[in-house]
Design a protein around this motif. Sequence first.
Motif, PDB file in Angstrom:
ATOM      1  N   ARG A 185       0.868  -1.199   0.000  1.00 56.35           N
ATOM      2  CA  ARG A 185       0.000   0.000   0.000  1.00 56.35           C
ATOM      3  C   ARG A 185       0.897   1.240   0.000  1.00 56.35           C
ATOM      4  O   ARG A 185       0.662   2.173  -0.757  1.00 56.35           O
ATOM      5  CB  ARG A 185      -0.879  -0.047   1.257  1.00 56.35           C
ATOM      6  N   GLU A 186       1.899   1.168   0.847  1.00 55.46           N
ATOM      7  CA  GLU A 186       2.811   2.300   0.953  1.00 55.46           C
ATOM      8  C   GLU A 186       3.587   2.501  -0.357  1.00 55.46           C
ATOM      9  O   GLU A 186       3.716   3.619  -0.832  1.00 55.46           O
ATOM     10  CB  GLU A 186       3.786   2.010   2.096  1.00 55.46           C
ATOM     11  N   SER A 187       4.025   1.378  -0.951  1.00 54.60           N
ATOM     12  CA  SER A 187       4.814   1.558  -2.172  1.00 54.60           C
ATOM     13  C   SER A 187       3.939   2.031  -3.337  1.00 54.60           C
ATOM     14  O   SER A 187       4.454   2.536  -4.332  1.00 54.60           O
ATOM     15  CB  SER A 187       5.630   0.306  -2.518  1.00 54.60           C
ATOM     16  N   LEU A 188       2.616   1.897  -3.210  1.00 59.21           N
ATOM     17  CA  LEU A 188       1.720   2.449  -4.238  1.00 59.21           C
ATOM     18  C   LEU A 188       1.434   3.929  -3.965  1.00 59.21           C
ATOM     19  O   LEU A 188       0.702   4.577  -4.697  1.00 59.21           O
ATOM     20  CB  LEU A 188       0.385   1.680  -4.255  1.00 59.21           C
ATOM     21  N   GLY A 189       1.965   4.437  -2.861  1.00 56.69           N
ATOM     22  CA  GLY A 189       1.775   5.856  -2.521  1.00 56.69           C
ATOM     23  C   GLY A 189       0.423   6.133  -1.887  1.00 56.69           C
ATOM     24  O   GLY A 189      -0.059   7.269  -1.887  1.00 56.69           O
TER      25      GLY A 189
END
Length: 404
Positions: free
Chosen positions: A174-178
């Motif tokens: 989720r974080e790496s998708l921003g």
Amino acid sequence: MQQAETDILIAGGGMVGAALAVALKNTGLRIEVIEAVPPRSAGQPSYDDRSTALAWTSRRILETMGVWQQLASQAGPIEQVHVSQKGRLGITRLTAAEENLPALGYVVPNRALGQALMEALAGIPSITLTTPAKVMSVEHDANEVFAEIERDGARQRLRARLLVVADGARSSLRESLGIGVRHWDYAQTAIVCNVSTELSHGNTAYERFTREGPMALLPLDAERMTLVLVEANARAAEVLALDDEDFISHVQARFGDRLGRITRTGRRASYPLALITAEQQRAGRALILGNAAHSLHPIAGQGFNLSLRDVAVLAEVIAANADDPGRGGALDEYIAWRRRDQRNVAAFTDILNRLFGIPFETVAHARGLGLLAMDLLPGLRREFSRHAMGRAGRLPKLARGLQP
Ligand SMILES: Cc1cc2nc3c(=O)[nH]c(=O)nc-3n(C[C@H](O)[C@H](O)[C@H](O)COP(=O)(O)OP(=O)(O)OC[C@H]3O[C@@H](n4cnc5c(N)ncnc54)[C@H](O)[C@@H]3O)c2cc1C
């Protein structure tokens, strides 16, 4: 680096990721599920020692998916829900008979749920489950998503038309998708274990609100109930460290003697509690699902039930857009359909915990009156139970016995 290709990549084969894969079995799409921790291993975070209370609608969805049939023999029916507040007037009961149903819901061991989902997955040729393997990073452009997967120390690149991220509440993808989150720390810990009681539970689930925090006792089988005891973080370590005899006395003092003496307690596990909701659920061709999208307070037993309704709707939307399952319009249709139920359930569980957590006498009295009013007004009680059973709003096909 080696490159492979699929239609739908599901990152995370926990309860929600695995359920989505099974729900998509008739779409003809190729599905790849990547799971970091093998389902039967001790450290599996989804299929662990807990039990899950499944709402009536969840049973229907799992039945249409062909999963319930494997689970039924291990599912304890909930014929009544009994809600009370320690030291106050006001008890409310929801009954299956009032709803004309055999049960309001069921309690199933998470490991049994995992086994039933894995058996279903294994029987579907269009699905590949790869475990242990980890999705390390994801990227997307207008037409495709790309994931880097680590397996046995080697890295592989996988290309798909839709990526579903179901890697849990602390989702790194989720974080790496921003995608950002709203995070509310309840400063509470849920202590979970199985207990046995002197008197039979009579297929009743108990929800009890006390000054120290809420608790639930769920009917697991003829001999055992699953206890979810919520403690303030400041006390949790102390309660976890009690020996069995003192722990039983502690629980008994909170619950009272409605079921006679608590005679036995099993191994305790603990979970820190927070409300985490994603600020958005889609980034291009990637969609987040399950705890990665919304992680709720467990007291009302709603988290997986809500996600299973998400799964049923997503499967229906994907089936209708099988030519390009990652199309933005299709994913937005799913998000719009699910918005209301997701907001209502997150608000309901949050308010329940906060309202019953306020220690003022006047509020306690008002809460007592609220419970009493709910008991006296069948309309209000039925509305509450429609939500609790997951029967409010537009139901997807899987919840109506139809394939998506
Ligand atoms: C104490 C407690 C009691 C609960 N009781 C109920 C209840 O009675 N009823 C109810 O409806 N809900 C209940 N819930 C909520 C329910 O447990 C969650 O809704 C459910 O676990 C969410 O499943 P998930 O698959 O989204 O996430 P998870 O269960 O966290 O699974 C995520 C999976 O992703 C894998 N993973 C993580 N990162 C990666 C990666 N990078 N690559 C590949 N795989 C990865 C993990 O190994 C894991 O298998 C309860 C929760 C708690 C804490």
